[in-house]
Write a protein that holds these residues in place. Structure first.
Motif, PDB file in Angstrom:
ATOM      1  N   ALA A 113       0.857  -1.189   0.000  1.00 40.58           N
ATOM      2  CA  ALA A 113       0.000   0.000   0.000  1.00 40.58           C
ATOM      3  C   ALA A 113       0.889   1.233   0.000  1.00 40.58           C
ATOM      4  O   ALA A 113       1.491   1.569   1.026  1.00 40.58           O
ATOM      5  CB  ALA A 113      -0.908   0.003   1.219  1.00 40.58           C
ATOM      6  N   SER A 117      -2.119   6.032  -0.319  1.00 39.31           N
ATOM      7  CA  SER A 117      -3.184   5.189  -0.859  1.00 39.31           C
ATOM      8  C   SER A 117      -4.426   5.192   0.022  1.00 39.31           C
ATOM      9  O   SER A 117      -5.517   4.834  -0.436  1.00 39.31           O
ATOM     10  CB  SER A 117      -2.685   3.754  -1.054  1.00 39.31           C
ATOM     11  N   ASP A 118      -4.264   5.633   1.280  1.00 40.70           N
ATOM     12  CA  ASP A 118      -5.430   5.750   2.156  1.00 40.70           C
ATOM     13  C   ASP A 118      -6.344   6.887   1.705  1.00 40.70           C
ATOM     14  O   ASP A 118      -7.504   6.963   2.130  1.00 40.70           O
ATOM     15  CB  ASP A 118      -4.984   5.980   3.601  1.00 40.70           C
ATOM     16  N   ARG A 119      -5.849   7.758   0.821  1.00 38.99           N
ATOM     17  CA  ARG A 119      -6.646   8.867   0.278  1.00 38.99           C
ATOM     18  C   ARG A 119      -7.256   8.510  -1.078  1.00 38.99           C
ATOM     19  O   ARG A 119      -7.789   9.382  -1.756  1.00 38.99           O
ATOM     20  CB  ARG A 119      -5.769  10.110   0.139  1.00 38.99           C
ATOM     21  N   SER A 129      -4.504  -4.501  -1.375  1.00 39.99           N
ATOM     22  CA  SER A 129      -3.318  -3.648  -1.599  1.00 39.99           C
ATOM     23  C   SER A 129      -2.333  -4.196  -2.629  1.00 39.99           C
ATOM     24  O   SER A 129      -1.146  -3.874  -2.584  1.00 39.99           O
ATOM     25  CB  SER A 129      -2.563  -3.399  -0.279  1.00 39.99           C
ATOM     26  N   THR A 132      -2.857  -0.057  -6.899  1.00 45.96           N
ATOM     27  CA  THR A 132      -3.485   1.227  -6.591  1.00 45.96           C
ATOM     28  C   THR A 132      -3.448   2.099  -7.835  1.00 45.96           C
ATOM     29  O   THR A 132      -2.427   2.153  -8.530  1.00 45.96           O
ATOM     30  CB  THR A 132      -2.735   1.962  -5.455  1.00 45.96           C
ATOM     31  N   ARG A 304      -6.411  10.604  -5.921  1.00 46.52           N
ATOM     32  CA  ARG A 304      -6.416  11.022  -4.515  1.00 46.52           C
ATOM     33  C   ARG A 304      -7.546  12.019  -4.275  1.00 46.52           C
ATOM     34  O   ARG A 304      -7.641  13.049  -4.948  1.00 46.52           O
ATOM     35  CB  ARG A 304      -5.069  11.647  -4.132  1.00 46.52           C
TER      36      ARG A 304
END
Length: 351
Positions: A113, A117-119, A129, A132, A304
């Motif tokens: 990840a 990548s959390d956005r 994961s 992405t 993003r």
């Protein structure tokens, strides 16, 4: 990578030869400063002025790591990674759906990840994961604005005799955008059978297969073709140097034009020779700084959610997408049935 040393004697021997050899039992110093990317075409500029060109140059400036770049059709790149799995050459794979899912299902990608990548929304990344999206994009068609005063409106328009040997689309199963032709046709016409029936008719005007979608734009710009398939990011970027290139989205009959997301998705290759460098590059591509250049330089859309583009390209792209219905393909079904869909296309078109 070279085999690890198995014994203390071998280690001692390596140390003794250190002065005369660049490496023993490990990659050379210069080899450690590289990362190899296998990618679908579209993000590298025609004049070395694309998003990849800037990102790779900035990455080398920041890390000292040089990017080795190999380009081809989406399916072609996945097939190459698969062929090389006993002697892996690529560190990062960037390709379009459904080929990124195909690579994942074949075990060609390993979980990682990237930072940021959390956005990224769930639809733009694998739940585990393995990949992405680094640049969002949409499927589309192009036309020659000089020869055609207005863009075609429907699939049916391309069947007109005036398009005889003036239409071309890239090869389904080989090129990501070519496969997208099947996906959109099946959606717009309501299933595999009616879509193949249409493509069989279109074959009368079709020039023939093309492994690379990117090679079609120059032909359209010169007037060798009147219409071809493509995608918004690549064709918008190309239009800067190809003034006769216009983007449009086919409708079914008198219906509304449709499209679907076709992102450039990146993953770390399983048993990559330079895994850590691959991770660093993925982090860098998804960084806020690089993502702000996606529209300004690349002509694409950032995946993003926290990066808001306000540049001229972003505004023009938003205007281009107005009035176009966006549908979400069933990627699971497409991944499972891809071979059968390609076989049906080959049968219908005699390709």
């Amino acid at each position: 990578m070279r085999t690890h040393l198995k014994s203390l004697a071998a280690v001692t021997g390596c140390l003794a030869l250190a002065a005369s050899l660049s490496g023993c039992g490990s990659s050379s110093a210069s080899d450690q400063k590289t990362v190899t990317v296998y990618s679908a075409d579209g993000l590298k500029g025609e004049n070395n002025d694309g998003w990849y060109d800037k990102v790779f140059a900035d990455f080398k400036k920041k890390t000292g790591i040089e990017v080795k770049y190999v380009e081809g059709g989406s399916g072609e790149m996945v097939q190459r990674v698969q062929r090389e799995r006993t002697n892996t050459q690529a560190d990062v794979l960037v390709t379009l759906p459904p080929f990124i899912q195909q690579a994942d299902s074949k075990g060609l990608l390993t979980k990682y990840a990237p930072a940021g990548s959390d956005r990224v929304d769930g639809a733009d990344k694998a739940h585990d994961s393995t990949w992405t999206s680094v640049v969002d994009n949409y499927f589309g068609f192009i036309y020659n604005k000089k020869e055609l005063k207005t863009a075609p409106k429907s699939w049916e328009d391309l069947l007109d005799a005036s398009y005889k040997e003036k239409v071309q689309y890239s090869t389904p199963g080989v090129a990501g955008d070519g496969t997208a032709v099947l996906i959109k046709a099946m959606h717009d016409f309501g299933g595999k059978e009616p879509a193949m029936a249409y493509l069989k008719k279109l074959q009368a005007n079709n020039v023939g297969p093309s492994a690379s979608t990117g090679k079609l734009a120059p032909k359209v710009d010169k007037g060798e073709l009147l219409a071809a398939n493509g995608d918004v990011q690549m064709n918008y970027a190309q239009s800067k140097d190809m003034p006769n290139l216009g983007i449009w989205f086919p409708a079914k009959g008198d219906g509304r034009p449709t499209t679907f997301a076709l992102p450039y998705a990146a993953g770390l290759v399983t048993k990559a020779p330079h895994t850590e460098n691959g991770k660093k590059l993925l982090d860098f591509m998804l960084s806020e700084a690089a993502q702000k250049d996606v529209s300004a330089i690349g002509g694409g859309f950032s995946p993003r959610t926290d990066v808001e583009a306000t540049d001229a390209n972003a505004k023009a792209l938003a205007q281009l997408m107005k009035g176009v219905d966006i549908f979400e393909p069933d990627w699971s079904d497409i991944g499972t049935g891809l071979d059968s869909y390609v076989d049906a296309w080959k049968s219908a078109t005699g390709s």
